[in-house]
Enzyme design. Structure first.
Site, mmCIF file in Angstrom:
data_model
loop_
_atom_site.group_PDB
_atom_site.id
_atom_site.type_symbol
_atom_site.label_atom_id
_atom_site.label_comp_id
_atom_site.label_asym_id
_atom_site.label_seq_id
_atom_site.Cartn_x
_atom_site.Cartn_y
_atom_site.Cartn_z
ATOM 1 N N SER A 167 1.096 -1.041 -0.047
ATOM 2 C CA SER A 167 -0.056 -0.113 0.023
ATOM 3 C C SER A 167 0.877 1.080 -0.042
ATOM 4 O O SER A 167 1.316 1.488 0.949
ATOM 5 C CB SER A 167 -1.347 0.278 1.193
ATOM 6 N N HIS A 179 -1.130 -1.002 -4.352
ATOM 7 C CA HIS A 179 -2.546 -0.657 -4.607
ATOM 8 C C HIS A 179 -2.418 0.929 -3.296
ATOM 9 O O HIS A 179 -1.483 1.195 -2.837
ATOM 10 C CB HIS A 179 -2.668 -1.522 -2.344
ATOM 11 N N ASP A 234 -4.731 3.915 -1.752
ATOM 12 C CA ASP A 234 -5.309 4.128 -1.286
ATOM 13 C C ASP A 234 -5.809 5.674 -1.393
ATOM 14 O O ASP A 234 -5.333 6.707 -0.605
ATOM 15 C CB ASP A 234 -4.829 4.135 0.280
ATOM 16 N N MET A 260 -7.809 8.546 -0.835
ATOM 17 C CA MET A 260 -9.102 8.931 0.545
ATOM 18 C C MET A 260 -9.478 10.137 0.691
ATOM 19 O O MET A 260 -8.796 11.338 0.045
ATOM 20 C CB MET A 260 -8.183 8.730 1.211
ATOM 21 N N HIS A 294 -7.253 1.433 -4.262
ATOM 22 C CA HIS A 294 -8.932 1.632 -3.605
ATOM 23 C C HIS A 294 -9.810 2.948 -2.943
ATOM 24 O O HIS A 294 -8.553 3.932 -2.540
ATOM 25 C CB HIS A 294 -8.382 0.530 -2.023
ATOM 26 N N MET A 335 -11.800 5.215 -1.410
ATOM 27 C CA MET A 335 -12.398 5.627 0.033
ATOM 28 C C MET A 335 -12.835 6.866 -0.307
ATOM 29 O O MET A 335 -11.969 7.687 0.888
ATOM 30 C CB MET A 335 -11.081 5.138 0.679
ATOM 31 N N MET A 354 -12.091 -5.152 4.601
ATOM 32 C CA MET A 354 -11.104 -3.773 5.105
ATOM 33 C C MET A 354 -11.245 -4.689 6.996
ATOM 34 O O MET A 354 -12.033 -5.262 7.773
ATOM 35 C CB MET A 354 -12.097 -3.143 5.665
ATOM 36 N N ASP A 377 -7.206 -5.539 4.050
ATOM 37 C CA ASP A 377 -6.686 -4.783 4.383
ATOM 38 C C ASP A 377 -6.973 -4.218 5.219
ATOM 39 O O ASP A 377 -7.800 -3.725 5.721
ATOM 40 C CB ASP A 377 -7.613 -3.845 2.647
HETATM 41 C C1 DX5 Z 1 -7.035 2.442 5.418
HETATM 42 C C2 DX5 Z 1 -6.057 1.264 3.708
HETATM 43 C C3 DX5 Z 1 -4.799 0.004 4.355
HETATM 44 C C4 DX5 Z 1 -3.772 0.372 4.605
HETATM 45 C C5 DX5 Z 1 -3.271 -0.560 5.369
HETATM 46 O O1 DX5 Z 1 -7.595 3.212 5.156
HETATM 47 O O2 DX5 Z 1 -7.232 1.201 3.198
HETATM 48 O O3 DX5 Z 1 -4.252 0.180 2.974
HETATM 49 O O4 DX5 Z 1 -3.122 1.779 3.699
HETATM 50 O O5 DX5 Z 1 -1.897 0.361 6.089
HETATM 51 P P1 DX5 Z 1 -1.494 -0.892 6.712
HETATM 52 O O6 DX5 Z 1 -0.999 -2.026 5.893
HETATM 53 O O7 DX5 Z 1 -0.378 0.427 7.846
HETATM 54 O O8 DX5 Z 1 -2.366 -1.242 7.589
HETATM 55 ZN ZN ZN Z 2 -6.383 0.218 1.150
#
Ligand code: DX5
Ligand code: ZN
Length: 217
Positions: free
Chosen positions: A4, A29, A31, A33, A62, A64, A133, A168
């Site tokens: 990620s 991956h 992320d 947000m 991903h 979010m 999640m 994840d």
């Molecule tokens: C959280 C993300 C995850 C996160 C994972 O909202 O979707 O992908 O980055 O990070 P770690 O592996 O540090 O928990």
């Molecule tokens: Zn993620």
């Protein structure tokens, strides 16, 4: 393994991504947000466009974010090969799945820790991936929530061999074994890879642990 990007050093992204690509990472991956669907803002289109030029890795986005259908095309145009949206972010999941497939990429749906598997019943046969999640989305470095493993096993029993089951959040050398034994086949890790002294080595160790657990179960 799905490293990620959230936990990478954003002043050295291309270098860190290249390092993992050389080490055999199968995908990246991303992320994304929006500070609305989750209480954090990470990165968006410009970062993805810039990275797309630097690597051949499969981009697993991903999202979010609220309104995933409104932004999906922009992420595909920026170079994403896959789009995962949150079931909690839409009241028309079937239309989102069809729209993303219409963009020519694979589609996944993500469930927050307390969202039951039944919430994705209407699209279970249509998605290419389900993302369970194991932390509340928004931040890296959180503690793994083991309660979700029951949902992983339940979904494994419902998904076809062609459908990926991704987990994840809080994945590390201690939690990846139980996650693999529960039926996950793709493991997102941010902290456990990027925040380690030797990220490629950390990724390889996690991969081996997942393989061993899957073989033993
Ligand atoms: C959280 C993300 C995850 C996160 C994972 O909202 O979707 O992908 O980055 O990070 P770690 O592996 O540090 O928990
Ligand atoms: Zn993620």
């Amino acid at each position: 393994m799905a490293p990620s990007l959230l936990s990478a050093d954003f002043s050295r992204l291309a270098e860190q991504v290249a390092q993992l690509e050389r080490a055999g990472a199968p995908l990246l991956h991303l992320d994304v947000m929006d500070g609305h669907f989750v209480p954090n803002i990470s990165f968006g289109i410009p970062i993805i466009e810039s990275l797309r030029k630097e690597t051949k890795l499969f981009f697993d986005a991903h999202l979010m974010i609220s309104e995933p259908k409104r932004y999906a095309e922009a992420f595909v145009d920026a170079g994403c090969d896959h789009i995962t949206f949150h079931i909690e972010a839409t009241d028309e999941p079937g239309a989102v799945v069809d729209h993303i497939h219409g963009l020519g990429v694979s589609v996944g749906v993500s469930l927050n820790p307390t969202t039951p598997a039944s919430a994705i019943e209407s699209i279970l046969g249509d998605v290419d991936l389900v993302l369970v999640m194991s932390v509340w989305p928004g931040f890296g470095g959180q503690k793994f929530i083991p309660d979700v493993l029951e949902k992983v096993t339940q979904l494994r029993g419902r998904l076809g061999a062609h459908q990926r089951l991704q987990i994840d959040g809080g994945i590390d050398p201690k939690t990846i074994g139980p996650a693999a034994a529960a039926g996950a086949d793709t493991f997102v890790a941010g902290t456990a890879i990027f925040r380690q002294p030797d990220p490629p080595q950390a990724m390889r160790e996690l991969h081996d642990l997942a393989r061993a657990a899957a073989d033993a179960s």
